[in-house]
Design a protein around this motif. Structure first.
Motif, PDB file in Angstrom:
ATOM      1  N   LYS A  88     -41.948  -3.547  25.429  1.00 44.77           N
ATOM      2  CA  LYS A  88     -42.582  -3.306  26.880  1.00 44.77           C
ATOM      3  C   LYS A  88     -41.139  -2.830  27.490  1.00 44.77           C
ATOM      4  N   ASP A  89     -39.961  -3.495  26.798  1.00 41.65           N
ATOM      5  CA  ASP A  89     -38.372  -3.223  27.440  1.00 41.65           C
ATOM      6  C   ASP A  89     -38.274  -1.750  26.162  1.00 41.65           C
ATOM      7  N   VAL A  90     -38.511  -0.876  26.917  1.00 37.36           N
ATOM      8  CA  VAL A  90     -38.239   0.507  26.150  1.00 37.36           C
ATOM      9  C   VAL A  90     -37.071   1.150  26.688  1.00 37.36           C
ATOM     10  N   GLN A  91     -36.127   1.453  25.299  1.00 33.16           N
ATOM     11  CA  GLN A  91     -34.679   2.440  26.269  1.00 33.16           C
ATOM     12  C   GLN A  91     -34.601   4.122  26.345  1.00 33.16           C
ATOM     13  N   THR A  92     -34.524   4.713  27.740  1.00 30.36           N
ATOM     14  CA  THR A  92     -34.947   5.643  27.842  1.00 30.36           C
ATOM     15  C   THR A  92     -34.021   6.401  28.127  1.00 30.36           C
ATOM     16  N   ILE A  93     -33.948   7.777  28.240  1.00 36.36           N
ATOM     17  CA  ILE A  93     -33.515   8.383  28.848  1.00 36.36           C
ATOM     18  C   ILE A  93     -33.615   9.893  29.916  1.00 36.36           C
ATOM     19  N   ASN A  94     -32.209  10.146  30.552  1.00 36.96           N
ATOM     20  CA  ASN A  94     -32.508  11.001  31.483  1.00 36.96           C
ATOM     21  C   ASN A  94     -33.086  12.599  30.644  1.00 36.96           C
ATOM     22  N   PRO A  95     -33.812  13.826  31.648  1.00 33.66           N
ATOM     23  CA  PRO A  95     -34.070  14.741  30.891  1.00 33.66           C
ATOM     24  C   PRO A  95     -32.895  15.688  30.686  1.00 33.66           C
ATOM     25  N   GLN A  96     -31.512  15.502  31.530  1.00 36.92           N
ATOM     26  CA  GLN A  96     -30.218  16.119  32.088  1.00 36.92           C
ATOM     27  C   GLN A  96     -28.791  16.041  31.287  1.00 36.92           C
ATOM     28  N   ALA A  97     -29.669  14.513  30.673  1.00 37.96           N
ATOM     29  CA  ALA A  97     -28.257  13.848  29.870  1.00 37.96           C
ATOM     30  C   ALA A  97     -27.894  14.601  28.559  1.00 37.96           C
ATOM     31  N   SER A  98     -26.975  15.137  28.258  1.00 37.48           N
ATOM     32  CA  SER A  98     -26.615  15.935  27.410  1.00 37.48           C
ATOM     33  C   SER A  98     -26.675  15.046  26.382  1.00 37.48           C
ATOM     34  N   LEU A  99     -27.396  15.998  25.084  1.00 34.80           N
ATOM     35  CA  LEU A  99     -27.852  15.742  23.934  1.00 34.80           C
ATOM     36  C   LEU A  99     -26.306  14.560  22.791  1.00 34.80           C
ATOM     37  N   GLY A 112     -27.591  11.839  24.241  1.00 34.25           N
ATOM     38  CA  GLY A 112     -28.864  11.010  23.357  1.00 34.25           C
ATOM     39  C   GLY A 112     -28.460  10.284  22.386  1.00 34.25           C
ATOM     40  N   ILE A 113     -28.103  10.606  21.010  1.00 32.48           N
ATOM     41  CA  ILE A 113     -27.264  10.302  20.026  1.00 32.48           C
ATOM     42  C   ILE A 113     -26.481   9.565  19.890  1.00 32.48           C
ATOM     43  N   PHE A 114     -25.354   9.183  20.894  1.00 33.47           N
ATOM     44  CA  PHE A 114     -25.225   7.974  21.079  1.00 33.47           C
ATOM     45  C   PHE A 114     -26.128   7.219  21.290  1.00 33.47           C
ATOM     46  N   ILE A 115     -26.730   7.452  22.225  1.00 29.82           N
ATOM     47  CA  ILE A 115     -27.838   5.696  22.133  1.00 29.82           C
ATOM     48  C   ILE A 115     -28.253   5.672  21.117  1.00 29.82           C
ATOM     49  N   MET A 116     -29.589   6.234  20.114  1.00 30.99           N
ATOM     50  CA  MET A 116     -30.304   6.276  19.765  1.00 30.99           C
ATOM     51  C   MET A 116     -29.241   5.261  17.903  1.00 30.99           C
ATOM     52  N   ARG A 117     -27.613   5.809  17.887  1.00 33.23           N
ATOM     53  CA  ARG A 117     -26.979   5.123  16.945  1.00 33.23           C
ATOM     54  C   ARG A 117     -26.977   4.456  17.234  1.00 33.23           C
ATOM     55  N   GLN A 118     -26.792   3.675  18.814  1.00 36.02           N
ATOM     56  CA  GLN A 118     -25.887   2.375  19.335  1.00 36.02           C
ATOM     57  C   GLN A 118     -27.042   0.937  18.764  1.00 36.02           C
TER      58      GLN A 118
END
Length: 217
Positions: free
Chosen positions: A83-94, A97-103
């Motif tokens: 239920k606690d899902v990490q998300t991202i905005n479509p206008q965020a830089s690629l 997204g990579i940084f969040i996935m790595r962190q």
């Protein structure tokens, strides 16, 4: 480059009331490993192969096959989804997204807009595809690597002008700054590899790789 440029937009999703067995069948049918869980177009959770596996009874259980199947047939996606899902905005830089996935050590980011509606999903495979596109891997041409012992302002402009003056077009540029030197990798829209290498070498550049690239099948 934004997340929206590389995210998957044609989504396969699960509803919270869906049975686990149906979710598994959906993943197998579409050859995917996770399903966003959506209600009224809004993301409310995420179900993955890992969460499903965790929900399955242990092999050491004393339950009979009939009892196990009965329990699983009653279990819904909502019962086991994250239920606690990490998300991202479509206008965020690629890169964001990579940084969040790595962190966060995760392999997927659902993409939600300002109204919290699910509009896409970006995964490790999407990141790999983005890198191949950005690096020009499928474009062919000539790849040149230059060793620059002393980097300075305007060097990219100088290289670009030299190539343009000789009627060569640059497809991609990658700059790798190392501790003692800078590596500049150019992909050039030409199959005249030897000519390009000679032009750069004559201008004083240290060309340590000049390779003709073939387009992958």
């Amino acid at each position: 480059m934004s997340v929206s440029d590389f995210m998957t937009k044609n989504l396969v999703v699960a509803q919270p009331e869906m049975k686990i067995f149906d979710a598994v069948d959906l993943m197998k049918k579409h050859q995917i490993h996770r399903l966003p869980v959506v209600e009224n177009e809004h993301l409310i959770g995420l179900i993955t192969e890992g969460t499903i596996q965790s929900a399955l009874p242990s092999k050491a259980t004393s339950l009979s096959v009939y009892e196990v199947n009965y329990l699983l047939n009653k279990t819904t996606v909502a019962d086991i989804m994250v239920k606690d899902v990490q998300t991202i905005n479509p206008q965020a830089s690629l890169e964001d997204g990579i940084f969040i996935m790595r962190q966060k050590n995760i392999g997927v980011l659902p993409v939600v807009n300002e109204n919290e509606a699910l509009v896409g999903i970006i995964t490790n495979n999407d990141i790999f595809d983005a890198f191949l596109k950005i690096s020009g891997y499928t474009d062919g041409g000539t790849r040149i690597q230059l060793r620059i012992p002393e980097d300075h302002k305007g060097i990219l402009a100088d290289i670009a002008k030299l190539l343009a003056d000789n009627d060569f077009s640059i497809l991609t540029v990658i700059v790798h700054r190392k501790e003692l030197e800078t590596i500049i990798e150019l992909q050039i829209e030409s199959r005249e590899t030897a000519t390009i290498k000679n032009i750069l070498t004559a201008a004083g550049y240290d060309v340590f790789e000049a390779v003709l690239l073939s387009k992958p099948n």
